[in-house]
Design a protein around this motif. Structure first.
Motif, PDB file in Angstrom:
ATOM      1  N   ILE A 217      51.399 -41.598 -40.380  1.00 20.81           N
ATOM      2  CA  ILE A 217      51.560 -40.293 -40.491  1.00 20.81           C
ATOM      3  C   ILE A 217      52.211 -40.012 -41.002  1.00 20.81           C
ATOM      4  CG2 ILE A 217      51.156 -38.139 -38.783  1.00 20.81           C
ATOM      5  CD1 ILE A 217      49.386 -40.523 -36.575  1.00 20.81           C
TER       6      ILE A 217
ATOM      7  N   ARG B  78      41.255 -38.663 -36.540  1.00 25.00           N
ATOM      8  CA  ARG B  78      42.282 -39.385 -36.814  1.00 25.00           C
ATOM      9  C   ARG B  78      43.075 -40.270 -36.133  1.00 25.00           C
ATOM     10  NH1 ARG B  78      40.684 -41.226 -41.758  1.00 25.00           N
ATOM     11  NH2 ARG B  78      39.576 -39.845 -42.841  1.00 25.00           N
ATOM     12  N   VAL B  79      43.847 -39.246 -35.245  1.00 24.11           N
ATOM     13  CA  VAL B  79      44.782 -39.650 -34.630  1.00 24.11           C
ATOM     14  C   VAL B  79      44.103 -40.344 -32.633  1.00 24.11           C
ATOM     15  CG1 VAL B  79      47.214 -38.726 -33.444  1.00 24.11           C
ATOM     16  CG2 VAL B  79      46.572 -37.926 -35.858  1.00 24.11           C
TER      17      VAL B  79
ATOM     18  N   PRO C 174      41.309 -44.126 -31.258  1.00 20.10           N
ATOM     19  CA  PRO C 174      41.733 -45.414 -32.014  1.00 20.10           C
ATOM     20  C   PRO C 174      41.475 -46.329 -32.547  1.00 20.10           C
ATOM     21  CG  PRO C 174      41.737 -45.311 -28.778  1.00 20.10           C
ATOM     22  CD  PRO C 174      40.408 -44.717 -30.065  1.00 20.10           C
TER      23      PRO C 174
ATOM     24  N   ARG D 186      42.451 -44.166 -36.082  1.00 13.51           N
ATOM     25  CA  ARG D 186      43.689 -44.495 -36.226  1.00 13.51           C
ATOM     26  C   ARG D 186      43.513 -45.761 -37.246  1.00 13.51           C
ATOM     27  NH1 ARG D 186      46.626 -43.580 -31.713  1.00 13.51           N
ATOM     28  NH2 ARG D 186      45.831 -45.060 -30.745  1.00 13.51           N
ATOM     29  N   TYR D 187      42.803 -46.829 -36.467  1.00 12.93           N
ATOM     30  CA  TYR D 187      43.563 -48.270 -36.937  1.00 12.93           C
ATOM     31  C   TYR D 187      42.720 -47.711 -38.434  1.00 12.93           C
ATOM     32  CZ  TYR D 187      43.304 -52.998 -37.725  1.00 12.93           C
ATOM     33  OH  TYR D 187      43.484 -54.209 -37.428  1.00 12.93           O
TER      34      TYR D 187
ATOM     35  N   SER E 203      42.645 -45.206 -40.473  1.00 11.37           N
ATOM     36  CA  SER E 203      43.731 -44.186 -41.568  1.00 11.37           C
ATOM     37  C   SER E 203      44.633 -44.916 -42.199  1.00 11.37           C
ATOM     38  CB  SER E 203      44.088 -43.324 -40.715  1.00 11.37           C
ATOM     39  OG  SER E 203      42.499 -42.943 -40.320  1.00 11.37           O
TER      40      SER E 203
ATOM     41  N   TYR F  43      45.868 -38.961 -44.316  1.00 12.65           N
ATOM     42  CA  TYR F  43      46.542 -38.253 -44.060  1.00 12.65           C
ATOM     43  C   TYR F  43      46.956 -36.913 -44.823  1.00 12.65           C
ATOM     44  CZ  TYR F  43      46.505 -40.665 -39.555  1.00 12.65           C
ATOM     45  OH  TYR F  43      45.946 -40.971 -38.654  1.00 12.65           O
TER      46      TYR F  43
END
Lengths: 348, 126
Positions: free
Chosen positions: A3, A189-190, A193, A196-197, A199, A204
């Motif tokens: 990020i 996305r954040v 979980p 996020r994994y 992404s 971003y």
């Protein structure tokens, strides 16, 4: 890190534009970069689509999301499993205009038991729709700066977008929706979980870039404010291929413009190419008519002829008989007898 | 070699036409910059020119709120000159013509301020 790096990259771009204008490179940021960016955008876009067009599709692979064409008394789902061109057109229309496949999005969750549950999840669909349409409205609305005289739809759009009549300059509803939707897509996305994994920085970066464009635009319109007449002289100049920079234009404008140029240049080489890709994806744009029309793999070597089972058995019958494999057609009895007799005759 | 080249090229042509809209749309259009009629014999306004260019709408909006909502009608005094916080009795004392002053830029930039939803536009007398 996934990020932070894209975030720092966008901040860096803002800094580059800010410093560049401070040292007197306004014509570069205001005239040279926009043209370059447009050329890279169009060239890169065409190149990418032509590259996709050259890729053979070995199999007919439409995703089947409903009942396929079958017996006459079984109702076919004409849109989600089309077997005709008209059905494909309808399916593409709903996909492109209403994001139908996102509407089908489900969320798997585990609850006491433990039991797995699949529930409908429409948030992504809703915010994706809000994001794309508010972006479209904003892009079309910007035509007021690029055309003189203006096409009829620009003032109409202006009217509806500013219908709340809040403040002066009037608040645009699309600005709020865009920022809200981008923030949702980022937070999604954040916070989730699983998302996020998977992404990456490439996921971003466009979000930060678009957020940067939106925020600089909002800052420019409502807070710092700029001489819109001087800007329109430049932007109409760009559109008529005779750009000139007159009057005082704040550096916030060049920052905004530079971020847009970055977006244009980045576009053809990134996930943003789904704009062209949605039309090019074989899982969507092919009819599910495998049993009616033969799909020939373009990779097929024309020198390799079809080989039927009977021809195969003809070729290998003796060996198959020897190995005791079942045959469609037995070996001719005539030939077998002499072969069996000869050795005994020789021995005698 | 491209598969379905007819459809793909058609799509790309439509795409390029849409993207380059401002370039071909402007061809032949008379590009006329706004010509603002400036007040005769006056050099000063309530703020400097650049501020008025970028932020007059915010200023008017503030005045509107102060006058209508708080009743603060006191004059704005700049360098000894009194300006009434008013569109028709302030601004338009010097900038007499809506058509030749306000509309010039507003039309050019596709801005439709809603001043005239309430205010009565002064009649143009020639």
């Amino acid at each position: 890190m996934k990020i932070l790096y894209p975030f720092v990259a966008v901040l860096g771009l803002i800094l580059i534009a800010f410093l560049g204008v401070q040292v007197g490179l306004a014509p570069v940021f205001g005239i040279v970069f926009p043209y370059l960016a447009l050329l890279v955008f169009i060239g890169g876009f065409i190149n990418k689509v032509v590259g996709w067009g050259k890729s053979p599709v070995p199999f007919r692979i439409p995703t089947t999301c409903g009942q396929a064409n079958s017996l006459p008394w079984i109702k076919q789902n004409q849109i989600d499993c089309p077997s005709t061109t008209a059905g494909v057109v309808a399916r593409m229309f709903f996909e492109v205009v209403l994001f139908r496949s996102l509407f089908r999005n489900t969320q798997a969750s585990v609850y006491d038991g433990p039991k797995l549950r699949y529930g409908s999840s429409k948030y992504l669909w809703l915010f994706a729709l809000l994001f794309h349409y508010s972006f479209l409205v904003i892009v079309v609305r910007h035509m007021r700066l690029f055309t003189d005289p203006m096409p009829f739809f620009v003032p109409v759009l202006e009217f509806f977008d500013g219908i709340l009549q809040i403040g002066a300059p009037t608040l645009y509803v699309a600005d709020l929706i865009l920022v809200g939707a981008v923030l949702f897509l980022f937070v999604r996305r954040v916070l989730l979980p699983a998302i996020r994994y998977i992404s990456l920085p490439a996921d971003y970066f466009p979000l930060f870039l678009i957020l940067g464009i939106a925020l600089t635009g909002i800052l420019m319109r409502y807070y710092l404010r700029v001489d819109i007449i001087a800007i329109k002289q430049l932007t109409v100049g760009l559109a008529t291929l005779s750009p000139t920079i007159t009057g005082e234009i704040g550096s916030i404008f060049y920052i905004h413009l530079f971020l847009v140029c970055t977006l244009l240049v980045y576009f053809p080489f990134s996930k943003l190419m789904h704009m062209g890709g949605v039309f090019m994806s074989p899982t969507r744009n092919m009819a599910n008519n495998n049993r009616m029309v033969r799909h020939i793999n373009p990779w097929n070597d024309p020198s390799i002829k079809p080989h039927s089972y009977m021809a195969y058995e003809d070729e290998f019958r003796e060996f198959m008989a020897e190995a005791g494999l079942p045959l469609e057609k037995e070996l001719p009895a005539k030939e077998e007898a002499p072969v069996a007799d000869e050795p005994t005759a020789e021995k005698e | 070699m491209m598969y379905d080249s007819g459809k793909i090229i058609t799509g790309l042509v439509i795409f390029v036409i849409m993207i380059t809209f401002p370039i071909w749309y402007n061809v032949g259009g008379a590009e006329q910059l706004p010509k603002v009629e400036k007040p005769v014999g006056k050099k000063e306004c309530v703020q400097d020119t650049q501020f008025m260019r970028t932020s007059h709408m915010a200023l008017l909006n503030n005045w509107r709120d102060e006058v209508v909502r708080s009743g603060e009608r006191q004059y704005q005094v700049v360098e000894g000159v009194k300006y009434e916080k008013s569109l028709q009795n302030g601004c338009m004392n010097c900038h007499t013509s809506k058509a030749k002053f306000c509309d010039e830029c507003h039309t050019y930039a596709a801005v439709k301020p809603y001043c005239w939803d309430c205010h009565v536009q002064p009649k143009e007398i020639n």
